[in-house]
Design an enzyme around this catalytic site. Sequence first.
Site, mmCIF file in Angstrom:
data_model
loop_
_atom_site.group_PDB
_atom_site.id
_atom_site.type_symbol
_atom_site.label_atom_id
_atom_site.label_comp_id
_atom_site.label_asym_id
_atom_site.label_seq_id
_atom_site.Cartn_x
_atom_site.Cartn_y
_atom_site.Cartn_z
ATOM 1 N N CYS A 123 0.822 -1.118 -0.044
ATOM 2 C CA CYS A 123 -0.065 -0.109 0.158
ATOM 3 C C CYS A 123 1.040 1.156 0.071
ATOM 4 C CB CYS A 123 -1.160 -0.149 1.308
ATOM 5 S SG CYS A 123 -1.866 1.531 1.289
ATOM 6 N N CYS A 126 -0.545 4.319 2.576
ATOM 7 C CA CYS A 126 -0.505 3.903 3.864
ATOM 8 C C CYS A 126 -0.142 2.430 4.523
ATOM 9 C CB CYS A 126 -1.760 4.604 4.603
ATOM 10 S SG CYS A 126 -3.363 4.026 4.025
ATOM 11 N N SER A 127 -1.206 1.959 4.924
ATOM 12 C CA SER A 127 -1.077 0.555 5.029
ATOM 13 C C SER A 127 -2.387 -0.373 5.037
ATOM 14 C CB SER A 127 -0.810 0.535 6.596
ATOM 15 O OG SER A 127 -1.596 0.769 7.336
ATOM 16 N N CYS A 128 -2.870 -0.188 3.895
ATOM 17 C CA CYS A 128 -4.263 -1.006 3.284
ATOM 18 C C CYS A 128 -3.750 -2.267 3.380
ATOM 19 C CB CYS A 128 -4.925 -0.620 2.365
ATOM 20 S SG CYS A 128 -5.409 1.316 2.264
#
Length: 237
Positions: A123, A126-128
């Site tokens: 991602c 961000c951190s999906c």
Amino acid sequence: MTEADEVAEGHGHGAPMVEKITDFEVLEIALRELAIEKGLFTAEDHRRYTEHVEQLQPAAGSRFVAKAWLDPAFRQLALDDPIAACREVGVDWLEPTGFGTPSDFTALEVLEDTPTLHHVIVCTLCSCYPRPLLGMSPEWYRTPNYRRRIVRWPRQVLAEFGLYLPEDVEIRVEDSNSKHRFMVLPVRPDGTDGWTEDQLAEIVTRDCLIGVALPKVGVTTNAARPVHPAIRPAPGY
């Protein structure tokens, strides 16, 4: 100010009752309390959701892959309708609210590896991450060095994880986002003929599901990550 207040502020003789919190934590608390005040959800709803998220494990994704290796019909369902396939291994993306959550109920796509094609997920924003299947994302998945570099130099970054792929294997990087998540369906390794679903699930580690490792006979845990300088590190990190 009472003695208890002094201790809480760090002025008393005892240790502070509350550790210093970050700006992000302050923002989370403010938004949560505002949402509860406005009736968007209750404190009990928040408790149930938090407990649900904390118990998520990548074992669900491991079972998913093992079943796909053994059952051709399930494998096809996994590729055609991954959300429906998830329910067959006990994962309901509508939980725990009954309608999902903004961060988890999304379009899910299963990326099938072949002997000449390898997928890896990231991602970049961000951190999906597909938490209902893989649990909480590892810390390295959220770092700028991984997010910025895997899309530019995937072969080199995978080598830093200890995964060296032949030059004739294409590496395809898939970028997750707030509405689209991915999970890798790796190639079943040699030497696993006759194995049960439980045996196969043991060698499908979290890193295999992200694409920074391959399933191997005898390897049932994620490899240790030695700290070493990155090739072409992201500026400022």
